[in-house]
Design a protein around this motif. Structure first.
Motif, short mmCIF file in Angstrom:
data_model
loop_
_atom_site.label_atom_id
_atom_site.label_comp_id
_atom_site.label_asym_id
_atom_site.label_seq_id
_atom_site.Cartn_x
_atom_site.Cartn_y
_atom_site.Cartn_z
N GLY A 171 0.95 -1.20 0.08
CA GLY A 171 -0.02 0.00 -0.08
C GLY A 171 0.97 1.32 0.05
O GLY A 171 2.04 1.24 -0.02
N ALA A 172 0.25 2.41 0.00
CA ALA A 172 0.90 3.63 -0.07
C ALA A 172 1.59 4.10 1.27
O ALA A 172 2.66 4.69 1.33
CB ALA A 172 -0.17 4.68 -0.72
N GLY A 173 1.10 3.55 2.37
CA GLY A 173 1.66 3.81 3.58
C GLY A 173 1.52 2.61 4.47
O GLY A 173 1.13 1.45 4.11
N VAL A 174 2.13 2.68 5.78
CA VAL A 174 2.09 1.49 6.72
C VAL A 174 0.63 1.63 7.46
O VAL A 174 0.25 2.65 8.12
CB VAL A 174 3.10 1.79 7.91
N SER A 175 -0.25 0.54 7.25
CA SER A 175 -1.33 0.53 7.73
C SER A 175 -1.41 -0.48 9.06
O SER A 175 -0.86 -1.58 9.01
CB SER A 175 -2.29 -0.04 6.95
N GLN A 176 -1.92 0.11 10.13
CA GLN A 176 -2.15 -0.80 11.13
C GLN A 176 -3.66 -0.82 11.71
O GLN A 176 -4.41 0.04 11.51
CB GLN A 176 -1.39 0.07 12.42
N SER A 177 -3.98 -1.97 12.49
CA SER A 177 -5.31 -2.34 12.73
C SER A 177 -5.36 -3.20 14.02
O SER A 177 -4.35 -4.25 14.05
CB SER A 177 -6.22 -3.05 11.53
N PRO A 178 -6.39 -3.01 14.82
CA PRO A 178 -7.32 -1.95 14.84
C PRO A 178 -6.40 -0.97 15.31
O PRO A 178 -5.55 -0.74 16.02
CB PRO A 178 -8.32 -2.76 15.90
N ARG A 179 -7.04 0.51 15.08
CA ARG A 179 -6.48 1.68 15.61
C ARG A 179 -7.00 1.59 17.08
O ARG A 179 -5.89 2.34 17.55
CB ARG A 179 -7.54 2.71 14.77
N TYR A 180 -7.88 1.00 17.35
CA TYR A 180 -8.24 1.06 18.91
C TYR A 180 -8.55 -0.11 19.56
O TYR A 180 -9.41 -0.90 18.87
CB TYR A 180 -9.12 2.38 19.34
N LYS A 181 -8.19 -0.66 20.71
CA LYS A 181 -8.32 -1.85 21.09
C LYS A 181 -8.66 -1.91 22.38
O LYS A 181 -7.84 -1.54 23.14
CB LYS A 181 -7.45 -2.97 20.70
N THR A 231 -9.73 -4.13 25.87
CA THR A 231 -9.71 -5.53 26.27
C THR A 231 -9.53 -5.60 27.66
O THR A 231 -9.31 -4.60 28.49
CB THR A 231 -8.82 -6.56 25.45
N LYS A 232 -10.28 -6.74 28.08
CA LYS A 232 -10.02 -7.06 29.66
C LYS A 232 -8.80 -7.66 30.05
O LYS A 232 -8.54 -8.70 29.13
CB LYS A 232 -11.41 -7.85 30.19
N ARG A 233 -8.43 -7.70 30.99
CA ARG A 233 -7.31 -8.22 31.57
C ARG A 233 -7.32 -9.88 31.49
O ARG A 233 -8.48 -10.57 31.79
CB ARG A 233 -6.92 -8.01 33.02
N GLY A 234 -6.19 -10.56 30.88
CA GLY A 234 -6.15 -11.97 30.67
C GLY A 234 -6.70 -12.38 29.32
O GLY A 234 -6.60 -13.39 28.98
N GLN A 235 -7.28 -11.26 28.48
CA GLN A 235 -7.49 -11.81 26.99
C GLN A 235 -6.17 -11.65 26.33
O GLN A 235 -5.41 -10.93 26.61
CB GLN A 235 -8.73 -10.85 26.70
N ASP A 236 -6.40 -12.38 25.15
CA ASP A 236 -5.23 -12.13 24.19
C ASP A 236 -5.68 -11.29 23.01
O ASP A 236 -6.72 -10.99 22.74
CB ASP A 236 -5.09 -13.43 23.41
N VAL A 237 -4.68 -10.47 22.67
CA VAL A 237 -4.84 -9.57 21.49
C VAL A 237 -3.96 -9.70 20.22
O VAL A 237 -2.80 -10.27 20.71
CB VAL A 237 -5.00 -8.04 22.02
N ALA A 238 -4.16 -9.48 19.21
CA ALA A 238 -3.61 -9.41 18.02
C ALA A 238 -3.51 -8.28 17.26
O ALA A 238 -4.81 -7.58 16.93
CB ALA A 238 -4.03 -10.58 16.97
N LEU A 239 -2.19 -7.69 17.19
CA LEU A 239 -2.50 -6.28 16.50
C LEU A 239 -1.85 -6.53 15.21
O LEU A 239 -0.55 -7.18 15.01
CB LEU A 239 -1.49 -5.18 17.22
N ARG A 240 -2.24 -5.89 13.93
CA ARG A 240 -1.76 -6.19 12.75
C ARG A 240 -1.13 -4.83 12.10
O ARG A 240 -1.55 -3.89 12.39
CB ARG A 240 -3.26 -6.63 11.80
#
Lengths: 115, 113
Positions: A1-11, A13-22
């Motif tokens: 793409g034209a720039g660097v894209s990150q998602s989600p912009r805002y996340k 979550t509750k303590r203990g959950q797993d998160v994935a940032l792209r």
């Protein structure tokens, strides 16, 4: 793409959950970096890749943090069993070739809030 | 190992007066040095970079920086501050040995009317 894209912009979550940032880097960029920026602090190095190879993961705080870039393009930063102290802005950057002299182009970041 | 120290966490200047943001670095190899700016709720934008060419580097928006090896410094300057310069500024060092880019803790610039 034209720039660097990150998602989600805002996340949120509750303590203990797993998160994935792209992160989707600029097309053709070889090097990809992950940084973490706490409020009022400078970006702190986490890890970086050249193509699909993770060259340095010395900045990952502990084994709950991992990153991959399986096809040498999109990268995912995963945080398992999140804790409140993980709350921060996570920034991804890419550069065209592996060289300390190249400019890093940053995405807008993913703001993680752990309740 | 590389490191970078930004000597002032906050700097306040009046509009139209000069700006000086100080940065000292440490590097085992030939360093590359950068200044990035971060406006509130925005991403990181490159201001300028030094990569072993001319020691005086000109960047965007009238900013420049001078690489001084003997002093291990890379201070950022601008002759005349504008209100739109109010932001946080980060000095960054990298080297050809590790390809790791290390950020300073930042200097928050305030411009007074």
């Amino acid at each position: 793409g034209a720039g660097v894209s990150q998602s989600p912009r805002y996340k949120v979550t509750k303590r203990g959950q797993d998160v994935a940032l792209r992160c989707d880097p600029i097309s053709g960029h070889v090097s990809l970096y992950w940084y973490r920026q706490a409020l009022g602090q400078g970006p702190e190095f986490l890890t970086y890749f050249n193509y699909e190879a993770q060259q340095d993961k010395s900045g990952l705080p502990n084994d709950r943090f991992s990153a991959e870039r399986p096809e040498g393009s999109i990268s995912t930063l995963t945080i398992q069993r999140t804790e409140q102290r993980d709350s921060a802005m996570y920034r991804c950057a890419s550069s065209a070739v592996p060289s300390g002299a190249n400019v890093l182009t940053f995405g807008a970041g993913s703001r993680l809030t752990v309740l | 190992a590389q490191s970078v120290t930004q000597l002032d966490s906050h700097v306040s200047v009046s509009e139209g007066t000069p700006v000086l943001l100080r940065c000292n670095y440490s590097s085992s190899y030939s360093p590359s040095l950068f200044w990035y700016v971060q406006h509130p709720n925005k991403g990181l934008q490159l201001l300028l970079k030094y990569t072993s060419a001319a020691t005086l580097v000109k960047g965007i928006n009238g900013f420049e920086a001078e690489f001084k090896k003997s002093e291990t410094s890379f201070h950022l300057t601008k002759p005349s501050a504008h209100m739109s310069d109010a932001a946080e500024y980060f000095c960054v060092v990298s080297d050809s040995g590790t390809y790791k880019y290390i950020f300073g803790t930042g200097t928050r610039l305030k411009v007074l009317a």
